[in-house]
Design a protein around this motif. Structure first.
Motif, PDB file in Angstrom:
ATOM      1  N   THR A 115      90.705  -0.418  30.021  1.00 26.24           N
ATOM      2  CA  THR A 115      91.014   0.028  28.660  1.00 26.24           C
ATOM      3  C   THR A 115      92.249  -0.692  28.134  1.00 26.24           C
ATOM      4  O   THR A 115      92.990  -1.326  28.887  1.00 26.24           O
ATOM      5  N   LYS A 116      92.474  -0.547  26.853  1.00 26.21           N
ATOM      6  CA  LYS A 116      93.666  -1.097  26.226  1.00 26.21           C
ATOM      7  C   LYS A 116      94.818  -0.112  26.374  1.00 26.21           C
ATOM      8  O   LYS A 116      94.650   1.080  26.155  1.00 26.21           O
ATOM      9  N   TYR A 117      95.980  -0.651  26.726  1.00 25.33           N
ATOM     10  CA  TYR A 117      97.130   0.215  26.906  1.00 25.33           C
ATOM     11  C   TYR A 117      97.895   0.378  25.592  1.00 25.33           C
ATOM     12  O   TYR A 117      98.980  -0.166  25.399  1.00 25.33           O
ATOM     13  N   HIS A 118      97.301   1.081  24.690  1.00 29.83           N
ATOM     14  CA  HIS A 118      98.002   1.511  23.480  1.00 29.83           C
ATOM     15  C   HIS A 118      97.213   2.647  22.870  1.00 29.83           C
ATOM     16  O   HIS A 118      96.082   2.935  23.278  1.00 29.83           O
TER      17      HIS A 118
ATOM     18  N   ARG B 190      88.016  -1.972  27.093  1.00 27.60           N
ATOM     19  CA  ARG B 190      88.138  -3.418  26.949  1.00 27.60           C
ATOM     20  C   ARG B 190      87.294  -4.177  27.960  1.00 27.60           C
ATOM     21  O   ARG B 190      86.721  -5.193  27.636  1.00 27.60           O
TER      22      ARG B 190
ATOM     23  N   ILE C  10      89.536   1.790  22.683  1.00 27.65           N
ATOM     24  CA  ILE C  10      90.278   1.698  23.941  1.00 27.65           C
ATOM     25  C   ILE C  10      89.568   0.918  25.041  1.00 27.65           C
ATOM     26  O   ILE C  10      90.217   0.289  25.866  1.00 27.65           O
TER      27      ILE C  10
ATOM     28  N   ASP D 182      87.942  -6.287  30.368  1.00 27.69           N
ATOM     29  CA  ASP D 182      88.369  -7.660  30.119  1.00 27.69           C
ATOM     30  C   ASP D 182      88.999  -8.266  31.366  1.00 27.69           C
ATOM     31  O   ASP D 182      89.745  -7.607  32.094  1.00 27.69           O
TER      32      ASP D 182
ATOM     33  N   ALA E  37      94.501   0.373  32.514  1.00 24.76           N
ATOM     34  CA  ALA E  37      94.895  -0.051  31.172  1.00 24.76           C
ATOM     35  C   ALA E  37      95.779  -1.285  31.220  1.00 24.76           C
ATOM     36  O   ALA E  37      96.590  -1.463  32.122  1.00 24.76           O
ATOM     37  N   SER E  38      95.610  -2.136  30.201  1.00 24.90           N
ATOM     38  CA  SER E  38      96.447  -3.327  30.054  1.00 24.90           C
ATOM     39  C   SER E  38      96.349  -3.828  28.609  1.00 24.90           C
ATOM     40  O   SER E  38      95.395  -3.514  27.905  1.00 24.90           O
ATOM     41  N   ASP E  39      97.349  -4.603  28.225  1.00 22.67           N
ATOM     42  CA  ASP E  39      97.302  -5.218  26.906  1.00 22.67           C
ATOM     43  C   ASP E  39      97.248  -6.739  26.982  1.00 22.67           C
ATOM     44  O   ASP E  39      97.517  -7.421  26.014  1.00 22.67           O
TER      45      ASP E  39
ATOM     46  N   ASP F  44      96.059  -9.506  24.053  1.00 21.09           N
ATOM     47  CA  ASP F  44      96.291  -9.060  22.683  1.00 21.09           C
ATOM     48  C   ASP F  44      97.366  -9.908  22.035  1.00 21.09           C
ATOM     49  O   ASP F  44      98.258 -10.410  22.705  1.00 21.09           O
TER      50      ASP F  44
END
Length: 228
Positions: free
Chosen positions: A66-69, A48, A46, A50, A223-225, A228
């Motif tokens: 963090t990654k949103y998933h 990231r 999770i 980034d 959180a974000s994606d 990706d």
């Protein structure tokens, strides 16, 4: 003698609590060393830290933690839709653990003032809290940043996840206004949010802040994606 007895009793109590209710990873439920700590595998999935490579022109930088998933999405949904405040320590643990990272320090180094993406008054009344403020407030203070509510959400908007980027932009037009009496002229402002997807919400917030005299606008999302 009494102090020794109390020490032993407290040690026994702590040991029993650990045995009956051991600390577990908030995501996979694996036993870990500290409460609200993520196991190494989940942390790798999770976290990231980034920076978005091509943020909207009005933003000078966008940073995701963090990654949103997977796990992060699950925790945020519990907080936003189930009013489950038991997940808060997990978010605070994430922020505490990344505080000393060079990426974080560099990103925050030019920030003068932080603010939160606001909720509409009706939604705030319904939920009882702004989850973004709950997640970030104490951490921002610990980083030496002043955090203020600079924006009002004057337009009630639907949940945006089912809309296209163009539709979100149209829905959010005129949704925010600036708090009267605040002075941000020439300041670099950090907008914090829980989730960053298309950037439509923070871009609209940034436009209002720019009109109020802000120099640069940055965004930090839990959180974000993107990427990706």
């Amino acid at each position: 003698m009494l102090n020794k007895i109390l020490y032993i009793l407290n040690f026994v109590k702590t040991t029993l609590v650990y045995i009956i209710y051991p600390p577990i990873c908030p995501l996979c439920r694996e036993i870990v060393d500290e409460r609200y700590q993520f196991c190494p595998d989940c942390e790798n999935k999770i976290l990231r830290l980034d920076v978005q490579k091509n943020p909207p022109d009005i933003l000078s930088g966008v940073f995701a933690i963090t990654k949103y998933h997977g796990g992060t999405r699950s925790l945020l949904r519990k907080l936003k839709f189930d009013n489950n405040l038991n997940v808060m320590p997990a978010f605070h643990k994430i922020l505490a653990d990344i505080s000393s990272r060079t990426e974080i320090k560099n990103f925050l180094s030019n920030i003068d003032l932080a603010t939160y993406v606001p909720l509409h008054a009706d939604r705030l009344k319904e939920r009882g809290y702004n989850q973004v403020e709950l997640i970030f407030r104490d951490w921002l203070i610990a980083q030496g940043l002043t955090a203020e509510n600079l924006l009002i959400r004057k337009k009630y908007t639907p949940k945006l996840f089912k809309y296209s980027p163009a539709e979100r932009k149209e829905i959010l037009k005129g949704a925010f206004s600036f708090i009267e009496g605040a002075d941000i002229r020439g300041k670099n402002i950090l907008i914090v949010d829980d989730i960053y997807t298309t950037g439509a919400t923070t871009a609209e917030c940034a436009a209002v802040l720019k009109n109020a005299g802000a120099a640069k606008i940055f965004v930090m999302a839990l959180a974000s994606d993107f990427g990706d």
